[in-house]
Scaffold this motif. Structure first.
Motif, PDB file in Angstrom:
ATOM      1  N   THR A  61       0.843  -1.193   0.000  1.00 32.16           N
ATOM      2  CA  THR A  61       0.000   0.000   0.000  1.00 32.16           C
ATOM      3  C   THR A  61       0.879   1.244   0.000  1.00 32.16           C
ATOM      4  O   THR A  61       1.851   1.311   0.753  1.00 32.16           O
ATOM      5  CB  THR A  61      -0.915   0.025   1.238  1.00 32.16           C
ATOM      6  N   HIS A 179      -9.677  -0.016   4.157  1.00 31.82           N
ATOM      7  CA  HIS A 179      -9.194  -1.363   4.447  1.00 31.82           C
ATOM      8  C   HIS A 179     -10.103  -2.404   3.803  1.00 31.82           C
ATOM      9  O   HIS A 179      -9.629  -3.426   3.292  1.00 31.82           O
ATOM     10  CB  HIS A 179      -9.115  -1.578   5.957  1.00 31.82           C
ATOM     11  N   ARG A 182      -9.347  -2.370   0.094  1.00 29.93           N
ATOM     12  CA  ARG A 182      -8.071  -3.030  -0.150  1.00 29.93           C
ATOM     13  C   ARG A 182      -8.209  -4.547  -0.114  1.00 29.93           C
ATOM     14  O   ARG A 182      -7.445  -5.274  -0.764  1.00 29.93           O
ATOM     15  CB  ARG A 182      -7.050  -2.559   0.885  1.00 29.93           C
ATOM     16  N   ARG A 216      -1.725  -4.299   7.776  1.00 28.41           N
ATOM     17  CA  ARG A 216      -2.992  -4.841   7.270  1.00 28.41           C
ATOM     18  C   ARG A 216      -3.804  -5.432   8.417  1.00 28.41           C
ATOM     19  O   ARG A 216      -4.786  -6.143   8.190  1.00 28.41           O
ATOM     20  CB  ARG A 216      -2.724  -5.911   6.203  1.00 28.41           C
TER      21      ARG A 216
END
Length: 298
Positions: A61, A179, A182, A216
């Motif tokens: 990211t 999030h 993603r 993450r």
């Protein structure tokens, strides 16, 4: 209740009222501030699944501020030529005079020009269901290489060859939402890239989004979201914002050891005096009655 951030407090309460005392399982990749506060206060037990399914690739990211269009185009095109696919996400469906943000409909026309020769499609919340199903089927099958969209693809989309996600005007999205977005990439064995595009040099927004570059871990991201937005009202319906006690109460949420000790003390009090009838507990009962939360005691 899956993806519980999609529901309001009252909606979840209605679901739970369908039975006298139903068991409730809440599932989410990133708990919203109010839910995280409830886990801290002891209203929810926690089970954490922190292992990725086998065969998943890494996800990188990065935050980019007003990058050169040619560089972005070259990167996306290289991924498509290699057989990968891309999500190109926008905060709005259509352009708005009230909001200084880019829209998926104009972005679609732009990307068709920029990715000339590649199959580009559009899907938003306003796309008719039949057309949306057709576009998503084409994307899963690889007949569409780049999908321009809004957050409609936030959940329930599994395309292993999708390795690129560009989020335009990323400062307009929440941490939990980013999030979740993603999570649409990195579902196959190939290395994936989530690029958060900021339209201007916004130091504050870049700092807020930095945690997405660093981890993450959904709980770590949720804790940062809680710190930034506040826990909301555990006894009310607000799912974010400062509690009645203000900033000091929010700072307390960062001291998990103190809160764990407070929870143990509360459990001891309720075990010995469930209705808070002992005179020494009357102040506690008064606070709960004033907040309208005494019905939950015992």
């Amino acid at each position: 209740i899956d993806e519980q951030h999609k529901f309001g407090v009252a909606q979840r309460a209605l679901l739970q009222e369908r039975a006298a005392r139903p068991h409730v399982l809440v599932m989410t990749a990133t708990p919203i501030p109010r839910t995280l506060a409830m886990t801290v206060y002891g209203d929810l037990d926690i089970s954490v699944m922190d292992e990725m399914p086998p065969g998943r690739g890494t996800v990188v990211t990065g935050i980019r501020v007003a990058p050169a269009e040619a560089e972005v185009d070259a990167f996306v095109r290289a991924q498509l030529v290699a057989g990968r696919q891309a999500y190109l996400v926008y905060p709005l469906v259509d352009e708005s005079e009230k909001q200084d943000a880019r829209a998926a409909t104009t972005g679609f026309a732009d990307w068709r020009r920029r990715l000339d020769g590649c199959a580009v499609a559009l899907v938003t919340g306003r796309t008719p269901p039949d057309e949306k199903d057709r576009v998503m089927d084409d994307f899963r099958a690889g007949r569409v290489q780049a999908l321009v969209s809004t957050t409609v693809i936030e959940v329930g989309v599994d395309v292993p060859d999708a390795t690129v996600m560009l989020v335009h005007d990323a400062e307009r999205f929440g941490l939990a939402q980013l999030h979740q977005l993603r999570g649409r990439i990195g579902r196959g064995a190939h290395k994936s890239y989530c690029i958060l595009l900021l339209g201007k040099d916004d130091v504050e927004s870049a700092a807020r989004l930095r945690i997405l570059e660093e981890t993450r871990d959904g709980f770590a991201i949720a804790e940062e979201d809680l710190r930034l937005r506040g826990p909301g009202d555990v006894l009310g319906t607000a799912q974010s914002g400062l509690p009645a006690l203000g900033r000091p109460a929010l700072e307390l949420l960062g001291d998990t050891r103190l809160l764990a000790g407070a929870r143990r003390l509360a459990e001891q009090v309720l075990a010995s005096d469930p209705m808070l009838e002992h005179p020494v507990h009357h102040p506690l009962r008064a606070v709960l009655e004033a907040a309208g939360g005494f019905a939950h005691v015992g």
